[in-house]
Design a protein around this motif. Structure first.
Motif, PDB file in Angstrom:
ATOM      1  N   ALA A  98      26.517  83.595 -68.945  1.00  0.00           N
ATOM      2  CA  ALA A  98      25.201  83.103 -69.361  1.00  0.00           C
ATOM      3  C   ALA A  98      25.359  81.943 -70.331  1.00  0.00           C
ATOM      4  O   ALA A  98      24.514  81.059 -70.416  1.00  0.00           O
ATOM      5  N   LYS A  99      26.469  81.944 -71.054  1.00  0.00           N
ATOM      6  CA  LYS A  99      26.727  80.886 -72.027  1.00  0.00           C
ATOM      7  C   LYS A  99      26.718  79.511 -71.354  1.00  0.00           C
ATOM      8  O   LYS A  99      26.136  78.563 -71.852  1.00  0.00           O
ATOM      9  N   GLN A 100      27.377  79.413 -70.213  1.00  0.00           N
ATOM     10  CA  GLN A 100      27.400  78.116 -69.529  1.00  0.00           C
ATOM     11  C   GLN A 100      26.006  77.740 -69.010  1.00  0.00           C
ATOM     12  O   GLN A 100      25.635  76.567 -69.002  1.00  0.00           O
ATOM     13  N   ALA A 101      25.243  78.740 -68.580  1.00  0.00           N
ATOM     14  CA  ALA A 101      23.880  78.455 -68.122  1.00  0.00           C
ATOM     15  C   ALA A 101      23.086  77.821 -69.268  1.00  0.00           C
ATOM     16  O   ALA A 101      22.432  76.784 -69.100  1.00  0.00           O
ATOM     17  N   VAL A 116      14.698  71.323 -80.841  1.00  0.00           N
ATOM     18  CA  VAL A 116      14.717  72.579 -80.088  1.00  0.00           C
ATOM     19  C   VAL A 116      14.336  73.706 -81.046  1.00  0.00           C
ATOM     20  O   VAL A 116      14.977  73.883 -82.087  1.00  0.00           O
ATOM     21  N   LEU A 117      13.281  74.422 -80.717  1.00  0.00           N
ATOM     22  CA  LEU A 117      12.799  75.487 -81.590  1.00  0.00           C
ATOM     23  C   LEU A 117      13.595  76.767 -81.334  1.00  0.00           C
ATOM     24  O   LEU A 117      13.688  77.224 -80.190  1.00  0.00           O
ATOM     25  N   ILE A 118      14.158  77.294 -82.418  1.00  0.00           N
ATOM     26  CA  ILE A 118      14.981  78.507 -82.297  1.00  0.00           C
ATOM     27  C   ILE A 118      14.452  79.558 -83.261  1.00  0.00           C
ATOM     28  O   ILE A 118      14.587  79.405 -84.482  1.00  0.00           O
ATOM     29  N   PRO A 119      13.808  80.614 -82.737  1.00  0.00           N
ATOM     30  CA  PRO A 119      13.357  81.673 -83.645  1.00  0.00           C
ATOM     31  C   PRO A 119      14.556  82.305 -84.342  1.00  0.00           C
ATOM     32  O   PRO A 119      15.578  82.563 -83.708  1.00  0.00           O
ATOM     33  N   SER A 120      14.438  82.518 -85.653  1.00  0.00           N
ATOM     34  CA  SER A 120      15.585  83.133 -86.322  1.00  0.00           C
ATOM     35  C   SER A 120      15.190  84.546 -86.770  1.00  0.00           C
ATOM     36  O   SER A 120      14.088  84.741 -87.245  1.00  0.00           O
ATOM     37  N   HIS A 121      15.974  85.420 -86.579  1.00  0.00           N
ATOM     38  CA  HIS A 121      17.172  85.867 -85.917  1.00  0.00           C
ATOM     39  C   HIS A 121      17.603  85.008 -84.706  1.00  0.00           C
ATOM     40  O   HIS A 121      16.861  84.841 -83.797  1.00  0.00           O
ATOM     41  N   TYR A 122      18.731  84.454 -84.627  1.00  0.00           N
ATOM     42  CA  TYR A 122      19.136  83.815 -83.383  1.00  0.00           C
ATOM     43  C   TYR A 122      20.599  84.089 -83.111  1.00  0.00           C
ATOM     44  O   TYR A 122      21.381  84.365 -84.017  1.00  0.00           O
ATOM     45  N   VAL A 124      24.300  83.131 -82.539  1.00  0.00           N
ATOM     46  CA  VAL A 124      25.029  82.077 -83.256  1.00  0.00           C
ATOM     47  C   VAL A 124      25.259  80.793 -82.453  1.00  0.00           C
ATOM     48  O   VAL A 124      25.349  79.706 -83.013  1.00  0.00           O
ATOM     49  N   SER A 125      25.353  80.894 -81.137  1.00  0.00           N
ATOM     50  CA  SER A 125      25.704  79.702 -80.353  1.00  0.00           C
ATOM     51  C   SER A 125      24.535  78.741 -80.118  1.00  0.00           C
ATOM     52  O   SER A 125      24.767  77.577 -79.801  1.00  0.00           O
ATOM     53  N   TYR A 126      23.287  79.218 -80.240  1.00  0.00           N
ATOM     54  CA  TYR A 126      22.163  78.327 -79.898  1.00  0.00           C
ATOM     55  C   TYR A 126      22.156  77.014 -80.707  1.00  0.00           C
ATOM     56  O   TYR A 126      22.099  75.937 -80.104  1.00  0.00           O
ATOM     57  N   PRO A 127      22.197  77.093 -82.052  1.00  0.00           N
ATOM     58  CA  PRO A 127      22.115  75.822 -82.786  1.00  0.00           C
ATOM     59  C   PRO A 127      23.277  74.884 -82.449  1.00  0.00           C
ATOM     60  O   PRO A 127      23.094  73.675 -82.355  1.00  0.00           O
ATOM     61  N   GLU A 128      24.461  75.463 -82.258  1.00  0.00           N
ATOM     62  CA  GLU A 128      25.633  74.614 -81.988  1.00  0.00           C
ATOM     63  C   GLU A 128      25.531  73.981 -80.598  1.00  0.00           C
ATOM     64  O   GLU A 128      25.902  72.832 -80.390  1.00  0.00           O
ATOM     65  N   MET A 129      25.018  74.722 -79.645  1.00  0.00           N
ATOM     66  CA  MET A 129      24.815  74.151 -78.308  1.00  0.00           C
ATOM     67  C   MET A 129      23.800  73.006 -78.363  1.00  0.00           C
ATOM     68  O   MET A 129      23.942  72.009 -77.673  1.00  0.00           O
ATOM     69  N   VAL A 130      22.770  73.203 -79.176  1.00  0.00           N
ATOM     70  CA  VAL A 130      21.748  72.151 -79.318  1.00  0.00           C
ATOM     71  C   VAL A 130      22.397  70.904 -79.925  1.00  0.00           C
ATOM     72  O   VAL A 130      22.203  69.786 -79.438  1.00  0.00           O
ATOM     73  N   ARG A 131      23.217  71.091 -80.973  1.00  0.00           N
ATOM     74  CA  ARG A 131      23.882  69.936 -81.596  1.00  0.00           C
ATOM     75  C   ARG A 131      24.764  69.233 -80.577  1.00  0.00           C
ATOM     76  O   ARG A 131      24.812  68.008 -80.526  1.00  0.00           O
ATOM     77  N   LEU A 132      25.472  70.001 -79.764  1.00  0.00           N
ATOM     78  CA  LEU A 132      26.359  69.390 -78.755  1.00  0.00           C
ATOM     79  C   LEU A 132      25.566  68.600 -77.709  1.00  0.00           C
ATOM     80  O   LEU A 132      26.122  67.727 -77.050  1.00  0.00           O
ATOM     81  N   SER A 133      24.288  68.923 -77.559  1.00  0.00           N
ATOM     82  CA  SER A 133      23.474  68.179 -76.587  1.00  0.00           C
ATOM     83  C   SER A 133      22.838  66.951 -77.248  1.00  0.00           C
ATOM     84  O   SER A 133      22.127  66.208 -76.599  1.00  0.00           O
ATOM     85  N   GLY A 134      23.094  66.745 -78.553  1.00  0.00           N
ATOM     86  CA  GLY A 134      22.523  65.602 -79.268  1.00  0.00           C
ATOM     87  C   GLY A 134      21.173  65.930 -79.882  1.00  0.00           C
ATOM     88  O   GLY A 134      20.542  65.077 -80.503  1.00  0.00           O
ATOM     89  N   GLY A 135      20.713  67.159 -79.713  1.00  0.00           N
ATOM     90  CA  GLY A 135      19.404  67.546 -80.234  1.00  0.00           C
ATOM     91  C   GLY A 135      19.489  68.092 -81.648  1.00  0.00           C
ATOM     92  O   GLY A 135      20.564  68.240 -82.223  1.00  0.00           O
ATOM     93  N   THR A 136      18.328  68.401 -82.195  1.00  0.00           N
ATOM     94  CA  THR A 136      18.239  68.947 -83.546  1.00  0.00           C
ATOM     95  C   THR A 136      17.680  70.363 -83.470  1.00  0.00           C
ATOM     96  O   THR A 136      16.565  70.556 -82.981  1.00  0.00           O
ATOM     97  N   PRO A 137      18.463  71.354 -83.937  1.00  0.00           N
ATOM     98  CA  PRO A 137      17.903  72.708 -83.948  1.00  0.00           C
ATOM     99  C   PRO A 137      16.867  72.865 -85.051  1.00  0.00           C
ATOM    100  O   PRO A 137      17.103  72.432 -86.177  1.00  0.00           O
TER     101      PRO A 137
END
Ligand SMILES: Cc1ncc(COP(=O)(O)O)c(C=O)c1O
Length: 385
Positions: A98-101, A116-122, A124-137
């Motif tokens: 699912a990580k690659q998806a 990218v809106l991330i409800p927290s509790h989140y 751990v990988s969501y914010p880092e994946m967003v950063r890798l896509s050039g976006g802002t968590p």
């Protein structure tokens, strides 16, 4: 000099504690591991047999990038039967976990600077994946009093003209919070109105305790059209090492993500795809046994925590985690976890990496004996503080 995009990515918050636990074990200490992010059960025998048969048959070559047709059909069938959403098999992409998806979807949906809106509790990988896509968590704070369940007005307040994607995770890692249909409808209404994509990570959808799992893709045709539904076999079938996940969604996003996968990993392992097919189409006894056992451990944990001073717990309704409130100890989650591990040899995960530094994550992917011993040690240690 390394690329800027990787310099911005934080190391995993869980690694330090896992390394320390390993070191203690190597010294001969009996460490109780309540940190695991995977089921402690074995992959079902019938699934293993399907993989062995695939190897014997020589099913060991490239497959289509997005997966073998039989598996895509099986995923579409499961989504329809269990979640009430109808996708054509061509709308399904099979990925390496699912990580690659999630990673691929963020790569194809995000422009640099998009939020990218991330409800927290989140997770751990969501914010880092967003950063890798050039976006802002953008963290959307949820309320512990609401059991960390996201509310539509919390998203509404966080939306800006740059908002592009909302990541949902129900049942959630690390809290076990499950979003009910009413809440999902409200959230979907806001997301649709404001033109957000919804990346819905439903990897724990088969592990719920006494509440139904509802997919946001099922709440309205408009929500369906904006949702990328992510799932996989890792957690439900104890298949974390096989690396099979999948997602389904609107054709234009699916086609783009497939193109990305064409030029990165290509297809997930042919052998694992056969195994996943056996898991989804075979009898589901292993799944119900595993989830019943998780339910018993959860009940044990709920009772046990009540007897321990300075910590409290919001009842997890899904997944196999509980998020303990440790604010009564006055310690940060890092200090709490390190000291507990060093003094009482119990490993759990600091909440800091999930966006909450006064909480720690306990996994109940551990046997009842281990849970009992782990919580006895935890209680003794807390009483000694
Ligand atoms: C919320 C969540 N999503 C996705 C994943 C990744 O799943 P997979 O092992 O299939 O890549 C995990 C694994 O811990 C998870 O907790």
């Amino acid at each position: 000099m390394l690329a800027q995009r990787i310099q911005a990515v934080k190391p995993s918050a869980t690694l330090k504690i896992t390394a320390l636990a390993r070191q203690l074990k190597a010294q001969g200490k009996k460490v109780i591991n309540l940190a695991a992010g995977e089921p402690d059960f074995d992959t079902p025998a019938s699934v293993k047999e399907a993989a062995i048969a695939a190897i014997r048959e020589g099913f060991t070559k490239y497959t289509p990038t997005s997966g073998i047709p039989q598996l895509k059909e099986a995923v579409a069938e499961v989504f329809q039967r269990e979640l009430g959403v109808r996708y054509r098999p061509e709308q399904v992409v099979v990925t390496c976990g699912a990580k690659q998806a999630l990673y691929n979807l963020l790569q194809v949906l995000i422009e640099p600077g998009d939020e990218v809106l991330i409800p927290s509790h989140y997770w751990v990988s969501y914010p880092e994946m967003v950063r890798l896509s050039g976006g802002t968590p953008v963290e959307v704070r949820t309320d512990p009093k609401e059991g960390f369940r996201l509310k539509a007005d919390q998203i509404e307040r966080a939306i800006t003209p740059r908002s592009r994607v909302l990541i949902l995770n129900s049942p959630a890692n690390p809290t076990g919070a499950v979003l009910d249909e009413g809440r999902l409808k409200e959230i979907a209404r806001v997301a649709v109105l404001r033109g957000l994509w919804i990346v819905s990570d439903e990897i724990y959808c088969r592990l719920v305790y006494g509440v139904p799992h509802v997919s946001i893709a099922s709440v309205s045709p408009e929500a369906f059209a904006r949702t990328l539904l992510v799932d996989g076999v890792s957690k439900s079938y104890a298949m974390t090492g096989w690396r099979i996940g999948y997602f389904a969604g609107p054709p234009e996003v699916v086609e783009a993500a497939e193109r990305l996968q064409d030029h990165s990993t290509s297809n997930p392992s042919s052998i694992s795809q056969r195994a996943a097919l056996a898991a989804l189409t075979g009898d589901q006894i292993c799944l119900s046994e595993m989830s019943a056992e998780f339910g018993r451990r959860r009940d044990f944990l709920l009772q046990r925590v009540l007897r321990i001073p300075k910590i409290s717990l919001i009842e997890p309704e899904g997944a196999f985690y509980a998020f303990l409130n440790i604010s009564g100890t006055g310690l940060t989650s890092g200090d709490f976890s390190n000291r507990l591990l060093e003094s009482a040899h119990v490993a759990l995960i600091p909440g800091e990496g999930f966006g909450w530094d006064d909480h720690v994550r306990v996994s109940f992917a551990a046997s009842q004996e281990e849970l009992r011993e782990g919580f006895d040690r935890l209680e003794r240690w807390i009483r000694s503080l």
